[in-house]
Write an enzyme that holds these catalytic residues in place. Structure first.
Site, PDB file in Angstrom:
ATOM      1  N   CYS A 340       2.081   2.596  -3.041  1.00 31.54           N
ATOM      2  CA  CYS A 340       2.614   3.765  -2.335  1.00 31.54           C
ATOM      3  C   CYS A 340       2.719   5.026  -3.201  1.00 31.54           C
ATOM      4  O   CYS A 340       2.236   6.080  -2.785  1.00 31.54           O
ATOM      5  CB  CYS A 340       3.968   3.464  -1.697  1.00 31.54           C
ATOM      6  SG  CYS A 340       4.393   1.745  -1.592  1.00 31.54           S
ATOM      7  N   ARG A 369       3.705  -7.789 -10.536  1.00 35.77           N
ATOM      8  CA  ARG A 369       5.160  -7.850 -10.487  1.00 35.77           C
ATOM      9  C   ARG A 369       5.619  -8.873 -11.519  1.00 35.77           C
ATOM     10  O   ARG A 369       5.064  -9.973 -11.593  1.00 35.77           O
ATOM     11  CB  ARG A 369       5.659  -8.216  -9.085  1.00 35.77           C
ATOM     12  CG  ARG A 369       5.419  -7.060  -8.136  1.00 35.77           C
ATOM     13  CD  ARG A 369       5.953  -7.251  -6.740  1.00 35.77           C
ATOM     14  NE  ARG A 369       5.428  -6.161  -5.905  1.00 35.77           N
ATOM     15  CZ  ARG A 369       5.522  -6.097  -4.588  1.00 35.77           C
ATOM     16  NH1 ARG A 369       6.144  -7.049  -3.936  1.00 35.77           N
ATOM     17  NH2 ARG A 369       5.000  -5.081  -3.926  1.00 35.77           N
ATOM     18  N   GLN A 387      -3.149  -6.478  -2.186  1.00 33.14           N
ATOM     19  CA  GLN A 387      -2.820  -6.481  -0.766  1.00 33.14           C
ATOM     20  C   GLN A 387      -3.921  -5.807   0.036  1.00 33.14           C
ATOM     21  O   GLN A 387      -4.700  -5.037  -0.504  1.00 33.14           O
ATOM     22  CB  GLN A 387      -1.521  -5.705  -0.527  1.00 33.14           C
ATOM     23  CG  GLN A 387      -0.304  -6.323  -1.178  1.00 33.14           C
ATOM     24  CD  GLN A 387       0.939  -5.481  -0.959  1.00 33.14           C
ATOM     25  OE1 GLN A 387       0.877  -4.261  -0.970  1.00 33.14           O
ATOM     26  NE2 GLN A 387       2.065  -6.133  -0.756  1.00 33.14           N
ATOM     27  N   ASP A 389      -3.500  -3.345   1.634  1.00 34.18           N
ATOM     28  CA  ASP A 389      -2.449  -2.341   1.763  1.00 34.18           C
ATOM     29  C   ASP A 389      -2.995  -1.060   2.393  1.00 34.18           C
ATOM     30  O   ASP A 389      -4.163  -0.741   2.227  1.00 34.18           O
ATOM     31  CB  ASP A 389      -1.950  -2.034   0.349  1.00 34.18           C
ATOM     32  CG  ASP A 389      -0.611  -1.343   0.330  1.00 34.18           C
ATOM     33  OD1 ASP A 389       0.029  -1.273   1.390  1.00 34.18           O
ATOM     34  OD2 ASP A 389      -0.217  -0.878  -0.753  1.00 34.18           O
ATOM     35  N   HIS A 391      -1.423   3.100   3.644  1.00 31.47           N
ATOM     36  CA  HIS A 391      -0.359   4.033   3.995  1.00 31.47           C
ATOM     37  C   HIS A 391      -0.914   5.026   4.993  1.00 31.47           C
ATOM     38  O   HIS A 391      -1.933   5.650   4.735  1.00 31.47           O
ATOM     39  CB  HIS A 391       0.171   4.717   2.733  1.00 31.47           C
ATOM     40  CG  HIS A 391       0.842   3.736   1.832  1.00 31.47           C
ATOM     41  ND1 HIS A 391       0.195   3.114   0.795  1.00 31.47           N
ATOM     42  CD2 HIS A 391       2.087   3.200   1.879  1.00 31.47           C
ATOM     43  CE1 HIS A 391       1.027   2.254   0.219  1.00 31.47           C
ATOM     44  NE2 HIS A 391       2.176   2.278   0.864  1.00 31.47           N
ATOM     45  N   LYS A 470      11.631  -1.262  10.500  1.00 30.56           N
ATOM     46  CA  LYS A 470      10.361  -1.947  10.230  1.00 30.56           C
ATOM     47  C   LYS A 470      10.077  -3.049  11.242  1.00 30.56           C
ATOM     48  O   LYS A 470      10.968  -3.493  11.967  1.00 30.56           O
ATOM     49  CB  LYS A 470      10.374  -2.543   8.827  1.00 30.56           C
ATOM     50  CG  LYS A 470      11.461  -3.587   8.635  1.00 30.56           C
ATOM     51  CD  LYS A 470      11.343  -4.272   7.284  1.00 30.56           C
ATOM     52  CE  LYS A 470      12.456  -5.298   7.128  1.00 30.56           C
ATOM     53  NZ  LYS A 470      12.309  -6.158   5.978  1.00 30.56           N
ATOM     54  N   HIS A 516       4.074   2.319   5.755  1.00 26.39           N
ATOM     55  CA  HIS A 516       3.523   1.311   4.846  1.00 26.39           C
ATOM     56  C   HIS A 516       3.110   0.146   5.735  1.00 26.39           C
ATOM     57  O   HIS A 516       3.896  -0.290   6.574  1.00 26.39           O
ATOM     58  CB  HIS A 516       4.576   0.751   3.890  1.00 26.39           C
ATOM     59  CG  HIS A 516       5.352   1.761   3.111  1.00 26.39           C
ATOM     60  ND1 HIS A 516       5.125   2.005   1.790  1.00 26.39           N
ATOM     61  CD2 HIS A 516       6.374   2.568   3.463  1.00 26.39           C
ATOM     62  CE1 HIS A 516       5.982   2.915   1.359  1.00 26.39           C
ATOM     63  NE2 HIS A 516       6.748   3.275   2.351  1.00 26.39           N
TER      64      HIS A 516
HETATM   65 ZN   LIG Z   1       3.741   1.082   0.503  1.00 27.83          ZN
END
Ligand SMILES: [Zn+2]
Ligand SMILES: [Zn+2]
Length: 654
Positions: A340, A369, A387, A389, A391, A470, A516
């Site tokens: 992000c 992580r 991911q 992922d 945005h 969410k 997200h």
């Molecule tokens: Zn994010």
């Protein structure tokens, strides 16, 4: 004497004499309810059926259908376990015994570890105590008396618990089973009324544990068990865990040559060739889904200066979960744990207009992580992962339509894998940032999107993140386990921290809202789930090796090579087993590798230019020309046909 006013769930009231028990209330509603009753909820707190009502209260009766029931039932079974253990092994000291997600455990200090025969004996003792239908009785003991009692019995851990948990109390809550000679424990309850209510339980395993889970404390032994209201449910659960063992992705990952780990890179996956093929198939599948939906793909740096993390807020709140490094000129840097903040920089790098919105940035680069080594497990808990992922930067007015599009993407993706799922909407928590009106609008937009996409959902009141509401998606696999995968998370805070703006149709500057979102979640974890869901027998479009050519004898090798190259040229992933082994052996090996198609070639096939097709489950399918096999295989890949989930105890495996 004045009466106590009891309010029932249907809103009705009744006046009863003080001291009336919850059981009496159940009895007064109906004898059948009293018979089914396990416990009560008084003003929101779970209590025993014997609980006396001395002040006005709302009362609900807990039966096995109540949401609290299984927890109380399993915790009661943990007491039964401790009673059985202390009766069989008087030298054993008791720790704690809570109900957990899938059952219960109890920790003991033992002179010697329990062996499987012990568990059997303990379980038999539990059945014996259950059949005697003994009463769980709450007794309020003077605090010092309770401490002296447990100290005298050689139970210093209980004394410690009483010291820590009941400071300032005159009396403490203890529970006996039958009487304190049979069993007594320091516990606030509640429990089921008698041991006879416990019908279906099973001890599962033992493991090493420490008092309070701290390795510096006294070593203990933990006994795990589970309990259900019926033998049928217990049996189904036991079948499920047996099946889960067989499907364990760590075991199958090794057998199928998908991935490995090494102690020098804890929590980081080595993707072997077949695993890499599977991974890339998923990565490209996701691109195929996202690009037509208006996404663009970016690759942002892995290591960022701490200034980025200070701006995003991660430096103060998340630093301990990040890998930190120093550059050669002594700058403090952190490996990214999420994409992000980098995407905020991309958005902010140009003047953006309302015409650019929604702007959807997709990224698959690795994230790190710093998880504790003790929690790492296969592909499900890792330190390095990526991911699917993205945005989505949207105008506030676009939230509903963007989320609706996202819901349809999720529907499509999980459909392609044959995965059932459920959706939870999490709303404004007690501690939140931003204005209430903004939250109300965001939650209303999410509900609107859910309805527009005809997506059923449940609501988790107050469970949203502090920066926005969410949607969470729980996938159910072939053996009925639930996994949280996709999330759609609204965020008003990160764009503000990065000072993001776009020029609106009104020529004024506005702040975008960021969504997200991930559908697989992490590739690593999703692959772990898929391996277990399919028991390693992937549908053709995902199978790392889609077909293997099996020549019967060496003289068929030339033709086998021709078959392989034609299939390969047609875009199929194909192997050739040219070892001098018997054909039966080669077929068995290919089945164990869960390869969807085996193409046997011998004299007749070489002469006729055909292959004898076998499937991993269906055996011999007869002869086909090379061209017709290619055609049907390609059609199967394109259709993404999924083996029927849950078909047979081992799914689609042979
Ligand atoms: Zn994010
Ligand atoms: Zn208890």
């Amino acid at each position: 004497m004045s009466q106590v006013n009891v309010t029932l769930p249907d809103g009705s009231n009744r006046a009863v004499p003080p001291g009336t028990s919850v059981r009496d209330i159940a009895e007064s509603i109906s004898p059948r309810l009293a018979k089914a009753a396990l416990a009560g909820i008084v003003d929101g707190n779970p209590v025993d059926l014997n609980f006396p009502l001395n002040v006005d209260a709302s009362v609900r009766i807990v039966t096995q259908d109540s949401p609290e029931a299984l927890h109380i039932y399993r915790h009661s079974t943990a007491h039964l376990l401790a009673a059985a253990v202390t009766n069989l092994f008087p030298d054993v000291q008791c720790g704690i015994g809570p109900a957990i997600e899938e059952g219960f455990f109890y920790d003991f200090v033992v002179p010697r570890p329990f062996v499987p025969e012990d568990l059997e004996a303990i379980e038999n003792k539990m059945r014996e105590l259950a059949s005697q239908d003994l009463i769980y009785e709450r007794q309020m003991w003077p605090r010092e008396e309770a401490k002296a009692f447990f100290a005298g019995r050689g139970e210093p851990l209980k004394v410690q618990l009483i010291d820590e948990k009941t400071e300032g109390q005159a009396v403490v809550s203890c529970y006996t089973i039958k009487d304190k000679e049979t069993f007594v424990d320091f516990c606030v309850g509640p429990h089921v009324p008698t041991t006879g209510r416990l019908k279906a339980f099973k001890l599962l395993s033992t493991s090493n544990a420490y008092w309070k889970g701290d390795a510096r404390n006294q070593p203990m032994q933990r006994v795990y068990g589970t309990a259900f209201f019926s033998d049928k449910d217990l049996k189904a659960y036991l079948t499920q865990i047996e099946e889960a063992k067989k499907r364990d992705h760590r075991k199958l990952g090794k057998e199928l040559g998908l991935f490995m780990f090494h102690q020098w890179a804890p929590g980081a996956t080595f993707w072997l060739d077949k695993g890499t093929t599977l991974y890339n198939t998923l990565a490209n599948y996701m691109r195929e889904v996202l690009f037509p939906a208006g996404y663009v793909e970016v690759k942002t740096p892995i290591i960022f200066n701490k200034s980025l993390w200070e701006t995003s807020g991660h430096w103060s709140h998340y630093r301990e979960n990040m890998f930190l490094v120093k550059s050669s000129d002594d700058e403090e840097m952190g490996l990214k744990a999420m994409n992000c903040p980098g995407h905020m920089l991309v958005f902010g790098s140009q003047t953006r207009s309302y015409k650019d919105m929604p702007l959807r940035l997709h990224e698959q680069t690795p994230l790190h992580r710093n998880e504790a080594s003790g929690v790492l497990s296969g592909l499900t808990r890792v330190r390095q992962f990526a991911q699917d992922d993205a945005h989505c930067f949207v105008m506030e007015s676009q939230i509903a339509s963007e989320v609706e599009q996202l819901l349809r993407l999720v529907q499509r993706v999980y459909g392609d894998f044959g995965l059932e799922y459920s959706v939870k909407l999490s709303t404004r928590p007690e501690k939140f940032l931003g204005a209430v009106e903004t939250w109300d609008h965001a939650e209303a937009s999410l509900r609107q999107a859910l309805e527009a996409a005809k997506q059923a959902y449940t609501v988790n009141e107050g469970d949203g993140a502090f920066y926005g509401p969410k949607l969470d998606f729980d996938v159910t696999d072939a053996i009925g386990r639930k996994w949280q995968c996709a999330t759609i998370q609204l965020d008003y805070q990160l764009p503000a921290r990065f000072g993001l703006k776009y020029v609106g149709a009104d020529n004024a500057e506005h702040m975008p809202v960021v969504i997200h979102r991930a559908i697989f979640g992490s590739f690593e974890r999703f692959i772990g789930i898929l391996v277990e869901h399919f028991a390693g027998a992937f549908p053709l479009w995902l199978a790392p090796v889609q077909a293997t050519v099996l020549p019967i004898a060496d003289r068929h090798l030339d033709f086998a090579v021709r078959v392989r190259s034609e299939l390969s040229a047609a875009g199929l992933r194909v192997d050739l087993d040219d070892r001098q082994e018997k054909i039966g052996y080669k077929i068995r090996e290919a089945q164990l590798q869960k390869i969807p198609y085996m193409l046997v070639v011998g004299d007749r096939e070489a002469a006729e230019g055909t292959v004898s097709v076998r499937t991993r489950t269906g055996g011999d399918q007869g002869a086909a020309t090379i061209a017709s096999f290619i055609e049907s295989a390609r059609a199967e890949v394109v259709s993404r046909t999924t083996p029927v989930a849950g078909a047979g105890p081992s799914g689609a495996s042979a």
